[in-house]
Design a protein around this motif. Structure first.
Motif, mmCIF file in Angstrom:
data_model
loop_
_atom_site.group_PDB
_atom_site.id
_atom_site.type_symbol
_atom_site.label_atom_id
_atom_site.label_comp_id
_atom_site.label_asym_id
_atom_site.label_seq_id
_atom_site.Cartn_x
_atom_site.Cartn_y
_atom_site.Cartn_z
ATOM 1 N N LEU A 188 -64.389 -12.876 61.294
ATOM 2 C CA LEU A 188 -64.181 -14.327 61.266
ATOM 3 C C LEU A 188 -64.007 -14.909 62.664
ATOM 4 N N ALA A 189 -63.721 -14.054 63.637
ATOM 5 C CA ALA A 189 -63.493 -14.509 65.006
ATOM 6 C C ALA A 189 -64.171 -13.548 65.983
ATOM 7 N N ASP A 190 -64.434 -14.060 67.187
ATOM 8 C CA ASP A 190 -65.117 -13.272 68.212
ATOM 9 C C ASP A 190 -64.224 -12.907 69.388
ATOM 10 N N PHE A 191 -63.274 -13.795 69.713
ATOM 11 C CA PHE A 191 -62.469 -13.603 70.913
ATOM 12 C C PHE A 191 -60.998 -13.902 70.635
ATOM 13 N N PHE A 192 -60.122 -13.092 71.225
ATOM 14 C CA PHE A 192 -58.691 -13.383 71.213
ATOM 15 C C PHE A 192 -58.295 -13.842 72.611
ATOM 16 N N ILE A 193 -57.832 -15.087 72.707
ATOM 17 C CA ILE A 193 -57.409 -15.653 73.982
ATOM 18 C C ILE A 193 -56.062 -16.336 73.777
ATOM 19 N N GLN A 194 -55.113 -16.038 74.634
ATOM 20 C CA GLN A 194 -53.796 -16.648 74.499
ATOM 21 C C GLN A 194 -53.896 -18.168 74.610
ATOM 22 N N ALA A 195 -53.058 -18.849 73.834
ATOM 23 C CA ALA A 195 -53.135 -20.302 73.742
ATOM 24 C C ALA A 195 -52.960 -20.986 75.090
#
Length: 373
Positions: A188-195
């Motif tokens: 469902l998502a491609d990248f994890f980036i901190q807010a």
């Protein structure tokens, strides 16, 4: 009146532009209203066609939510005005929403969705179609429609079927809430980036040397996001699904819905996330359970456009049948958390009822979404 969607174009260093759209209803957790859809669709279509726009960035206002779902309170009022009948306004809303989702899925240039905070229902329908889908440490994602007598629409037939193993079936039946790590695992998502790195991302978008080759622009954006993800790795949450993968495999391996539901609800496990999923299924609509099971079964080989066409028919019928009305009443209107479902359990549901839901409402040429795909 405040604009329900804010639009901005920022000039990049090489003369291209970034299109930024912000869902602007923080009080409603940016629930996707018909007015939002009507504002988004023509602007996105314009950016889709405009060669000066190199990339689109879609976000929600505030820190709590990208988009908490569709405008189901308004849909409730329409169902209340047409009890047990076809409601034209419901068909109109879902038609416009699905056209918007399909446009995002088929966008001809990099499209970023900043999936911070709550991403549910209609919000996920927009996010999952983007080319670059970002989740953060606060992302909380779900398709909880079984709790309101609906089913995972907005392309759920397509994207739940794409998930590994039987994760799509499990999430569709239980409405379980998942985090950023789960979202990446399930596709469902491609990248994890901190807010707190959102501004850094926007600044990088300005400095990227965008060209006229779409594939290269996608690669340039991915490179920038991969670097921000590398700097964010220490904040990635533990995946609920990975932790319970063997159990999910076990309870969903059965070949009929009744056995799957029984296996999920009767599993003995000391895990708060899984236990909450069990409760949601046990208290959810039995009709919705059948809709989830059948939509995934018949939709396995469908194109994206055909999935949306089937879902529009299902959604209009949900507005007519009464289960959706009762679910929204209990959860959001009277807030008694005591929906009076038409059937007490999965085994009681009449097969003719489910057949009626899956009988197409329109002939192919007359379908409101006939022009998709």
């Amino acid at each position: 009146m405040t604009d329900v969607v804010l639009f901005e174009e920022r000039l990049c260093d090489n003369g291209k532009r970034i299109g930024i759209a912000t869902l602007n209803s923080e009080r409603s957790l940016n629930a996707l209203s018909g007015d939002m859809v009507d504002a988004l669709y023509p602007k996105l279509l314009d950016w889709h066609r405009n060669d000066e726009i190199a990339v689109v960035f879609l976000q929600g206002s505030g820190e709590k939510s990208f988009c908490a779902g569709g405008d189901i309170v308004n849909l409730f009022n329409e169902m209340k005005s047409h009890p047990g009948e076809y409601a034209p306004a419901i068909e109109d809303y879902f038609t416009r929403e699905y056209k918007l989702d399909y446009l995002i899925h088929t966008f001809n240039k990099p499209f970023i969705v900043w999936g911070n905070g709550i991403v549910m229902g209609g919000g996920l329908g927009m996010m999952v179609g983007a080319s670059h889908r970002v989740v953060t440490e606060s992302s909380r994602i779900a398709m909880p429609e079984i709790s309101i007598g609906l089913y995972p629409d907005v392309g759920g037939t397509f994207f739940l079927n794409k998930m590994p193993d039987n994760c799509g079936l499990f999430l569709g039946l239980t409405g379980a809430s998942i985090n950023a790590a789960d979202a990446k695992y399930t596709g469902l998502a491609d990248f994890f980036i901190q807010a707190d790195k959102k501004q850094a991302l926007l600044e990088q978008l300005i400095s990227i040397k965008w060209g006229d080759t779409v594939a290269l622009n996608h690669d340039k954006l991915s490179d920038a996001m991969n670097e921000l993800e590398r700097l964010s790795n220490s904040a990635v949450p533990v995946s609920h699904i990975r932790a319970q993968k063997s159990l999910i495999d076990q309870v969903t391996e059965h070949h009929n819905l009744a056995d799957v539901v029984d296996a999920i609800t009767s599993a003995e496990v000391d895990d708060k996330w899984f236990n909450k999923a069990q409760k949601s299924l046990a208290h959810g609509s039995a009709v919705s359970g059948h809709l989830v099971y059948q939509q995934l079964k018949v939709g396995k080989s469908m194109s994206l456009a055909d999935c949306f066409r089937m879902e529009l028919s299902l959604s209009v019928k949900c507005g007519q049948y009464g289960e959706f009305y009762e679910g929204v009443r209990a959860l959001l209107i009277d807030k008694d958390s005591n929906p009076q479902w038409k059937y007490k359990n999965i085994a009681d549901v009449d097969a003719k009822t489910i057949d009626w839901f899956f009988t197409p409402k329109w002939k192919e040429a007359q379908h409101p979404l006939a022009q998709l795909g």
